[in-house]
Structures are given as structure tokens and as C-alpha cells.
Design a protein around this motif. Structure first.
Motif, PDB file in Angstrom:
ATOM      1  N   GLY A 123       0.819  -1.209   0.000  1.00 51.79           N
ATOM      2  CA  GLY A 123       0.000   0.000   0.000  1.00 51.79           C
ATOM      3  C   GLY A 123       0.849   1.253   0.000  1.00 51.79           C
ATOM      4  O   GLY A 123       0.562   2.212  -0.727  1.00 51.79           O
ATOM      5  N   ILE A 124       1.896   1.263   0.824  1.00 47.56           N
ATOM      6  CA  ILE A 124       2.794   2.427   0.872  1.00 47.56           C
ATOM      7  C   ILE A 124       3.417   2.667  -0.491  1.00 47.56           C
ATOM      8  O   ILE A 124       3.442   3.796  -0.993  1.00 47.56           O
ATOM      9  CB  ILE A 124       3.884   2.196   1.946  1.00 47.56           C
ATOM     10  N   GLU A 125       3.910   1.603  -1.106  1.00 47.48           N
ATOM     11  CA  GLU A 125       4.572   1.717  -2.406  1.00 47.48           C
ATOM     12  C   GLU A 125       3.576   1.960  -3.540  1.00 47.48           C
ATOM     13  O   GLU A 125       3.774   2.823  -4.396  1.00 47.48           O
ATOM     14  CB  GLU A 125       5.376   0.441  -2.684  1.00 47.48           C
ATOM     15  N   GLY A 126       2.496   1.180  -3.549  1.00 51.56           N
ATOM     16  CA  GLY A 126       1.551   1.246  -4.655  1.00 51.56           C
ATOM     17  C   GLY A 126       0.715   2.501  -4.676  1.00 51.56           C
ATOM     18  O   GLY A 126       0.444   3.064  -5.746  1.00 51.56           O
ATOM     19  N   PHE A 127       0.295   2.972  -3.504  1.00 53.96           N
ATOM     20  CA  PHE A 127      -0.545   4.171  -3.435  1.00 53.96           C
ATOM     21  C   PHE A 127       0.280   5.435  -3.228  1.00 53.96           C
ATOM     22  O   PHE A 127      -0.280   6.535  -3.237  1.00 53.96           O
ATOM     23  CB  PHE A 127      -1.549   4.054  -2.282  1.00 53.96           C
ATOM     24  N   GLN A 128       1.593   5.250  -2.988  1.00 54.91           N
ATOM     25  CA  GLN A 128       2.492   6.376  -2.736  1.00 54.91           C
ATOM     26  C   GLN A 128       1.986   7.205  -1.558  1.00 54.91           C
ATOM     27  O   GLN A 128       1.780   8.422  -1.650  1.00 54.91           O
ATOM     28  CB  GLN A 128       2.662   7.229  -3.989  1.00 54.91           C
ATOM     29  N   VAL A 129       1.770   6.506  -0.433  1.00 56.31           N
ATOM     30  CA  VAL A 129       1.278   7.154   0.783  1.00 56.31           C
ATOM     31  C   VAL A 129       2.271   6.905   1.914  1.00 56.31           C
ATOM     32  O   VAL A 129       3.204   6.105   1.790  1.00 56.31           O
ATOM     33  CB  VAL A 129      -0.124   6.634   1.178  1.00 56.31           C
ATOM     34  N   THR A 130       2.062   7.576   3.029  1.00 53.36           N
ATOM     35  CA  THR A 130       2.911   7.385   4.202  1.00 53.36           C
ATOM     36  C   THR A 130       2.496   6.102   4.920  1.00 53.36           C
ATOM     37  O   THR A 130       1.377   5.592   4.733  1.00 53.36           O
ATOM     38  CB  THR A 130       2.767   8.552   5.179  1.00 53.36           C
ATOM     39  N   PRO A 131       3.369   5.560   5.774  1.00 51.59           N
ATOM     40  CA  PRO A 131       2.963   4.406   6.582  1.00 51.59           C
ATOM     41  C   PRO A 131       1.705   4.670   7.403  1.00 51.59           C
ATOM     42  O   PRO A 131       0.842   3.795   7.511  1.00 51.59           O
ATOM     43  CB  PRO A 131       4.187   4.168   7.469  1.00 51.59           C
ATOM     44  N   ALA A 132       1.576   5.865   7.962  1.00 52.20           N
ATOM     45  CA  ALA A 132       0.387   6.176   8.766  1.00 52.20           C
ATOM     46  C   ALA A 132      -0.873   6.162   7.905  1.00 52.20           C
ATOM     47  O   ALA A 132      -1.941   5.721   8.356  1.00 52.20           O
ATOM     48  CB  ALA A 132       0.546   7.532   9.449  1.00 52.20           C
ATOM     49  N   GLN A 133      -0.778   6.618   6.663  1.00 56.65           N
ATOM     50  CA  GLN A 133      -1.932   6.605   5.771  1.00 56.65           C
ATOM     51  C   GLN A 133      -2.293   5.179   5.358  1.00 56.65           C
ATOM     52  O   GLN A 133      -3.472   4.833   5.264  1.00 56.65           O
ATOM     53  CB  GLN A 133      -1.654   7.486   4.559  1.00 56.65           C
ATOM     54  N   ALA A 134      -1.272   4.358   5.108  1.00 59.03           N
ATOM     55  CA  ALA A 134      -1.537   2.963   4.769  1.00 59.03           C
ATOM     56  C   ALA A 134      -2.189   2.231   5.937  1.00 59.03           C
ATOM     57  O   ALA A 134      -3.134   1.440   5.748  1.00 59.03           O
ATOM     58  CB  ALA A 134      -0.235   2.265   4.366  1.00 59.03           C
TER      59      ALA A 134
END
Length: 426
Positions: free
Chosen positions: A344-355
Motif C-alpha cells: 500500500g505504501i509503495e503502490g498508493f504512494q502514501v505514508t505508513p500512517a496513511q496505509a
């Protein structure tokens, strides 16, 4: 009433998607979170008895919104299906129990099972509730509703007419399932079904949704093509599983059209990052040649960030996006939910907290259990995960401990099995 049990957290990711906080105290009383305050605000007299997690990161218990507890994570779909079909009810119960405990070891404190048969998973759910089986909280869909010869027809719940559909939904709801799963398209695990074409007409889906909602059950729709998504949304389903916006030739469409379809609705999107997505993680140890080949064949672009750009756009549009694993299918062990979070972090390009928020708060909302689980906040059930390290700015540490209902249930990566209590004992 029990006294407050304090946990001193080096870093806290509370599930809201906001940046982490540091040196936070989480109070637990009677299985629920009683307070979330700065450590300095904990009374001096209560600090000595606190559990020191100052070298760790604490998150809400993960909610895996799409799993198959009775599947065996084989190297190909046919092997999983063959084992599933040839297993006795007792054998399936053993597989499901083991997978449930593997999920717990991976920090997952709630699962939504999407592929039961013979109500085996319902039995596991009830055993966990009764305390006779250690495992995550389980929501079960019963056997998924499909067509004769359709995807997962081998689970035993095919229906081919409006009346058959109506009866099938009424039957499984009467059997005390938590939701209804419907296969609106074909799927890769069932040879002969077509992933690029819908399986039900929109009026048939409406019947299923109407009946399920009449029983107070949400509906999850397995949707691997755009037309099945359109029909599912028109019918009023609650969640779209996988949600591949592609036409009958396999060509992916404009995500803006998907967003326009979903924006006026309350339908959530559940993105499953299974083993074939995990294999694309850039810093992951290479899997077997078979796994790598399968991952490359399934990936439209060869990279998670481009494969799942559409999901980020859906999330940015304000649509509830849930991160799940599809655990049980090929190459997807239950214990490695951390790899799904990394996807999720890599695929959605989000922060760990967002994932984490996508696998906790968003998942709880989509499953209709928000307000109870999914956040580290006062009044919520004390489902918590303890991760190695305190730097959660770019990635998350390994799971070390897990609390469920305020009780330590995994310690140092080992399951704690409590003594069974005889209710007749004084």
C-alpha cells in the motif's frame, strides 16, 4: 472495575491517517481504551506499573477486510481448489484455525472471510467469540453467491434465476452470516469463468442486495471488470472487492469515470494486495521463480506505483479505500500482512500512517464496525499492534506483540493461549 493498564508508546500511529505522535500513553480498562494522553500526563504513582513500549511503534489492530481462511496459499489456484474440494469439514476447520492464528501473529485482530463452505468459518467465528479458539475477530460471508459454473461455484452456493437468488440470500442470512458475498464477475481461481465479463444482470444483483439489506447484512461484490462494477454500484452493494476498471478486452479505462460512478454513493473500494503484488516490492527478497513469473504476468506495468495509481486517485477523490490482503490465495500467507501494508505504501504512494489508516479506520468503516475498532482512541476496543522501532516515517517495523480486547495475545511473536475457564468452577 479494573484499574487502568498503561502502555508507554515510543511512537503512536492512531489509525486516523494523521502523522504519528511520540511518547504517548494509552490507557486500557475493561478491554477498552480509556485514555490516550502524553506520557508526562500519567500520574506519577501509576507509571511504575506501566508497560514500557518506548522503543516501539503502536498501531490499531489491523483489519484484513478480504481473506479466505479455508484456502491453503498454494503455488497455483488449481492446487488450492483441489485441496479445498477434497477436504473434510474437520480438515477445513483445522486449516481455518491455523490460518486465523497466523493472521493474529501478523497483527490482524479482525478478518472478514469471503469464501466459506458448509459454514465452517461460522463455526470458527463462534469458537473465537466463546474463547475456545484463540484468533482474530471473524466476520463471515458464508459461501459466496455465484452462478452455476461461475467463480467459486465449488463453495456450494450457485443460483441462476431471480427466485434462486432470493432464496439463496435468505438461506445464508438465516444461517447467521455477517455479510453476503456475491461474485459479480468471473475469477482467476475458477477455470472456465471469465474475469472480463459479468456473471449477474443488474436486476439479479438488486434482488440479492435488497434481500441482504432486509436482513441487515451488507453486500460485498467481487468485481474484476468495469461492467460488473457498474452493475454492482447500480444495485447498491456496500463494497467492491478488487475493483478492476477494465473492459471486455482487458484494457483499463479512465479512472475519472470510475470516480464519477462512485462519488455519489457510499460504496467502498477494497484493494487486495496479495502475493503477486507483494512479489513486486522493490526491496523484498525474491520469491520462487513461479511466484515471480506469476507476479510479472499479472502486473499491467511491472511496478506497484503505476499498477495502483488508479487506487491513489480514487483515495484522493475522497472515496473510502481499504487495503486488504486476499490471504489464503496463492503465495499469500496470513502472517505477512506487513507486506500488504508495504504494498500500500509503495503502490498508493502514501505514508505508513496513511496505509495503516486504510487497513484500520477505513476498513472498520467499510465493514460497518467503526466506532468499535479501527482507531486508538478513547472508548474503542483495545486492539493494538506493537511494532519494532519508533521511526515510522517511511516504513513499519516487524510485528512483535498484539493486544486483542485489551489482553496481550501475542508476545515476542509467540501466541499466548489462555487457560480455558470452566464456567461451572466457583
Amino acid at each position: 472495575m479494573d484499574s487502568v493498564q498503561w502502555l508507554r508508546c515510543g511512537t503512536l500511529i492512531d489509525g486516523s491517517g494523521e502523522p504519528p505522535c511520540t511518547d504517548v500513553a494509552v490507557g486500557i480498562r475493561d478491554g477498552r481504551i480509556s485514555a490516550v494522553i502524553p506520557w508526562d500526563n500519567v500520574p506519577e504513582a501509576e507509571r511504575n506499573a506501566a508497560t514500557d513500549l518506548s522503543g516501539s511503534t503502536v498501531t490499531p489492530g489491523f483489519i484484513d477486510a478480504h481473506v479466505h481462511l479455508l484456502f491453503t496459499c498454494d503455488v497455483d489456484h488449481e492446487a488450492t481448489r483441489a485441496r479445498f474440494e477434497s477436504s473434510s469439514t474437520a480438515e477445513l476447520s483445522i486449516v481455518g484455525s491455523r490460518n486465523a492464528q497466523e493472521a493474529l501473529l501478523g497483527g490482524v485482530t479482525t478478518v472478514r472471510d469471503c469464501g466459506d463452505t458448509r459454514y465452517v468459518v461460522r463455526g470458527l467465528r463462534d469458537a473465537v467469540r466463546a474463547g475456545t479458539l484463540v484468533g482474530p475477530r471473524i466476520l463471515t460471508a458464508g459461501a459466496p453467491l455465484t452462478t452455476t459454473g461461475g467463480h467459486l461455484h465449488w463453495c456450494g452456493n450457485a443460483a441462476d434465476s431471480p427466485e434462486e437468488i432470493r432464496k439463496a440470500v435468505r438461506t445464508i442470512c438465516t444461517e447467521d452470516v455477517d455479510l453476503v458475498k456475491i461474485m459479480s464477475s468471473g475469477g482467476a481461481m475458477t477455470r472456465g469463468s471469465n474475469v472480463l465479463l459479468p456473471q449477474f444482470e443488474v436486476d439479479e444483483l438488486r434482488i440479492a442486495v435488497t434481500e441482504a439489506h432486509r436482513f441487515g447484512r451488507p453486500v460485498a461484490s467481487h468485481s474484476l471488470n468495469a461492467e460488473s462494477i457498474r452493475r454492482s454500484v447500480a444495485a447498491g452493494v456496500d463494497t467492491l472487492e478488487h475493483c478492476y476498471w477494465r473492459d471486455e478486452t482487458g484494457r483499463y479505462g479512465d479512472t475519472a469515470d470510475l470516480i464519477a460512478l462512485l462519488a455519489p454513493t457510499s460504496t467502498s473500494v477494497v484493494v487486495t494486495m496479495a502475493g503477486i503484488a507483494r512479489a513486486l516490492l522493490p526491496d523484498r527478497e525474491p520469491g520462487s521463480p513461479i511466484e515471480q513469473q506469476a507476479a510479472k504476468a499479472a502486473s499491467p506495468t511491472g511496478a506497484l506505483a503505476t499498477d495502483y495509481r488508479w487506487a491513489r486517485e480514487v483515495w484522493e477523490a475522497g472515496i473510502t479505500l481499504v487495503l486488504a490482503s486476499d490471504a489464503g490465495v496463492r503465495f499469500t500467507p496470513f502472517r505477512r500482512f506487513d507486506e500488504t501494508l508495504r504494498c500500500g505504501i509503495e503502490g498508493f504512494q502514501v505514508t505508513p500512517a496513511q496505509a495503516v489508516a486504510m487497513a484500520t479506520r477505513n476498513a472498520a468503516k467499510a465493514l460497518g464496525i467503526d466506532g468499535e475498532v479501527g482507531l486508538v482512541a478513547s472508548g474503542y476496543i483495545a486492539d493494538l499492534v506493537v511494532l519494532d522501532g519508533t521511526d515510522a516515517s517511511e516504513r513499519l517495523g516487524e510485528v512483535r506483540s498484539v493486544y486483542r480486547d485489551g489482553r496481550l495475545i501475542v508476545a515476542d511473536s509467540r501466541l499466548i493461549v489462555p487457560e480455558l475457564i470452566d464456567p461451572a468452577r466457583p
